[in-house]
Design a protein around this motif. Structure first.
Motif, PDB file in Angstrom:
ATOM      1  N   MET A 114      42.830  44.445  27.639  1.00  0.00           N
ATOM      2  CA  MET A 114      44.077  44.983  28.184  1.00  0.00           C
ATOM      3  C   MET A 114      45.231  44.106  27.722  1.00  0.00           C
ATOM      4  O   MET A 114      45.160  42.876  27.798  1.00  0.00           O
ATOM      5  N   GLY A 115      46.306  44.747  27.263  1.00  0.00           N
ATOM      6  CA  GLY A 115      47.478  44.026  26.780  1.00  0.00           C
ATOM      7  C   GLY A 115      48.339  43.448  27.887  1.00  0.00           C
ATOM      8  O   GLY A 115      47.950  43.379  29.052  1.00  0.00           O
ATOM      9  N   LYS A 116      49.549  43.080  27.504  1.00  0.00           N
ATOM     10  CA  LYS A 116      50.511  42.461  28.410  1.00  0.00           C
ATOM     11  C   LYS A 116      51.232  43.505  29.261  1.00  0.00           C
ATOM     12  O   LYS A 116      51.441  44.629  28.823  1.00  0.00           O
ATOM     13  N   ASN A 117      51.633  43.081  30.451  1.00  0.00           N
ATOM     14  CA  ASN A 117      52.525  43.853  31.319  1.00  0.00           C
ATOM     15  C   ASN A 117      51.998  45.241  31.657  1.00  0.00           C
ATOM     16  O   ASN A 117      52.755  46.197  31.760  1.00  0.00           O
ATOM     17  N   CYS A 118      50.698  45.355  31.846  1.00  0.00           N
ATOM     18  CA  CYS A 118      50.103  46.629  32.265  1.00  0.00           C
ATOM     19  C   CYS A 118      50.049  46.672  33.790  1.00  0.00           C
ATOM     20  O   CYS A 118      50.008  45.636  34.444  1.00  0.00           O
ATOM     21  N   ASN A 119      50.017  47.885  34.329  1.00  0.00           N
ATOM     22  CA  ASN A 119      49.881  48.067  35.776  1.00  0.00           C
ATOM     23  C   ASN A 119      48.734  49.040  36.005  1.00  0.00           C
ATOM     24  O   ASN A 119      48.850  50.234  35.708  1.00  0.00           O
ATOM     25  N   ILE A 120      47.629  48.527  36.530  1.00  0.00           N
ATOM     26  CA  ILE A 120      46.435  49.318  36.778  1.00  0.00           C
ATOM     27  C   ILE A 120      46.345  49.504  38.294  1.00  0.00           C
ATOM     28  O   ILE A 120      46.035  48.566  39.026  1.00  0.00           O
ATOM     29  N   ASN A 121      46.651  50.714  38.746  1.00  0.00           N
ATOM     30  CA  ASN A 121      46.698  51.006  40.179  1.00  0.00           C
ATOM     31  C   ASN A 121      45.299  51.064  40.783  1.00  0.00           C
ATOM     32  O   ASN A 121      44.286  51.025  40.079  1.00  0.00           O
ATOM     33  N   ALA A 122      45.241  51.214  42.104  1.00  0.00           N
ATOM     34  CA  ALA A 122      43.987  51.206  42.848  1.00  0.00           C
ATOM     35  C   ALA A 122      43.025  52.305  42.392  1.00  0.00           C
ATOM     36  O   ALA A 122      43.450  53.345  41.898  1.00  0.00           O
ATOM     37  N   HIS A 123      41.738  52.038  42.557  1.00  0.00           N
ATOM     38  CA  HIS A 123      40.679  53.019  42.308  1.00  0.00           C
ATOM     39  C   HIS A 123      40.618  53.468  40.848  1.00  0.00           C
ATOM     40  O   HIS A 123      40.511  54.656  40.557  1.00  0.00           O
ATOM     41  N   VAL A 124      40.667  52.524  39.938  1.00  0.00           N
ATOM     42  CA  VAL A 124      40.557  52.803  38.501  1.00  0.00           C
ATOM     43  C   VAL A 124      39.299  52.112  37.986  1.00  0.00           C
ATOM     44  O   VAL A 124      38.986  50.990  38.391  1.00  0.00           O
ATOM     45  N   LEU A 125      38.578  52.801  37.080  1.00  0.00           N
ATOM     46  CA  LEU A 125      37.418  52.224  36.401  1.00  0.00           C
ATOM     47  C   LEU A 125      37.740  52.123  34.923  1.00  0.00           C
ATOM     48  O   LEU A 125      38.206  53.102  34.318  1.00  0.00           O
ATOM     49  N   ILE A 126      37.482  50.955  34.337  1.00  0.00           N
ATOM     50  CA  ILE A 126      37.676  50.751  32.902  1.00  0.00           C
ATOM     51  C   ILE A 126      36.367  50.217  32.340  1.00  0.00           C
ATOM     52  O   ILE A 126      35.915  49.128  32.726  1.00  0.00           O
ATOM     53  N   GLU A 127      35.753  50.985  31.424  1.00  0.00           N
ATOM     54  CA  GLU A 127      34.460  50.589  30.854  1.00  0.00           C
ATOM     55  C   GLU A 127      34.627  49.515  29.774  1.00  0.00           C
ATOM     56  O   GLU A 127      35.740  49.071  29.480  1.00  0.00           O
ATOM     57  N   ASN A 128      33.496  49.124  29.159  1.00  0.00           N
ATOM     58  CA  ASN A 128      33.435  48.025  28.186  1.00  0.00           C
ATOM     59  C   ASN A 128      34.203  48.272  26.903  1.00  0.00           C
ATOM     60  O   ASN A 128      35.003  47.445  26.481  1.00  0.00           O
ATOM     61  N   ASP A 129      33.934  49.389  26.246  1.00  0.00           N
ATOM     62  CA  ASP A 129      34.501  49.656  24.921  1.00  0.00           C
ATOM     63  C   ASP A 129      35.835  50.389  25.067  1.00  0.00           C
ATOM     64  O   ASP A 129      35.992  51.534  24.648  1.00  0.00           O
TER      65      ASP A 129
END
Length: 165
Positions: free
Chosen positions: A33-48
Motif C-alpha cells: 500500500m502506498g502513501k496517504n491511503c485511507n482504508i475504512n472499516a471492514h475491508v479485506l486486502i489479500e496478498n497479491d
C-alpha cells in the motif's frame, strides 16, 4: 508514519507513510500500500494486491489477489471486485484474473467489476453498475451491464478538480 487501528489485523509491513487502516480490516502479508491511503472499516486486502498513493477504500470492500490499484483511486462503499470467472468451492484457477484500476478513477457504491477488467484513467463507474468490459479513460459508465453515457476528458478533469478543492 502510518496509523493502524488496534482492532485491525494487518500483517503487511508494506504500508506507506501517512496511510490509515481502520478497525476490523484484514491486510494480508504480501499486500503493498502506498502513501496517504485511507482504508475504512471492514475491508479485506489479500496478498497479491498493490495499492498506489492517495487511495480511498470505503467500508465493505474486498480487494482480491491480482488487483492493481493506481494512485488517487476512490472505491465506494461495498464495491465488489472479483478475480475468478468460474468460481467453484475448493477448485482454484492456475492464476487469478485481477482487476486494474487506473490513476484517478472512481468506483461508485455497490458497483461490481468482473475479473480481468481495466477501469481507465479518471473514469467513473456509477453506483450499482455491473462492469463486464474494460472502461476507457475519462468515461462514465452506469447500469447493468455498464454502458458508457459520457466520455469527455474536460468534464472528467473538471469533476476531479472540483473534488480536490
Amino acid at each position: 508514519m502510518s496509523y493502524i487501528h488496534p482492532l485491525a489485523d494487518v500483517h503487511s509491513k508494506n504500508i506507506g507513510k501517512d496511510s490509515k487502516v481502520w478497525q476490523f480490516c484484514v491486510v494480508l502479508e504480501g499486500a503493498v500500500m502506498g502513501k496517504n491511503c485511507n482504508i475504512n472499516a471492514h475491508v479485506l486486502i489479500e496478498n497479491d494486491v498493490i495499492i498506489g498513493n492517495n487511495v480511498t477504500v470505503k467500508s465493505g470492500v474486498q480487494i482480491w489477489d491480482g488487483t492493481r490499484i493506481e494512485d488517487n483511486v476512490f472505491l465506494g462503499p461495498n464495491a465488489t471486485l472479483t478475480n475468478d470467472k468460474t468460481p467453484r468451492s475448493k477448485q482454484y484457477p492456475e492464476a487469478f484474473q485481477g482487476i486494474t484500476l487506473q490513476e484517478g478513477c472512481s468506483i461508485g457504491a455497490n458497483a461490481t467489476i468482473l475479473p480481468g477488467i481495466t477501469i481507465g484513467k479518471k473514469a467513473i463507474v456509477g453506483a450499482g453498475a455491473v462492469v463486464t468490459k474494460n472502461v476507457p479513460d475519462y468515461a462514465v459508465v452506469v447500469g447493468n451491464p455498464a454502458k458508457i453515457i459520457q466520455q469527455n476528458k474536460d468534464l472528467a478533469m473538471n469533476t476531479i478538480n472540483r473534488q480536490s478543492k
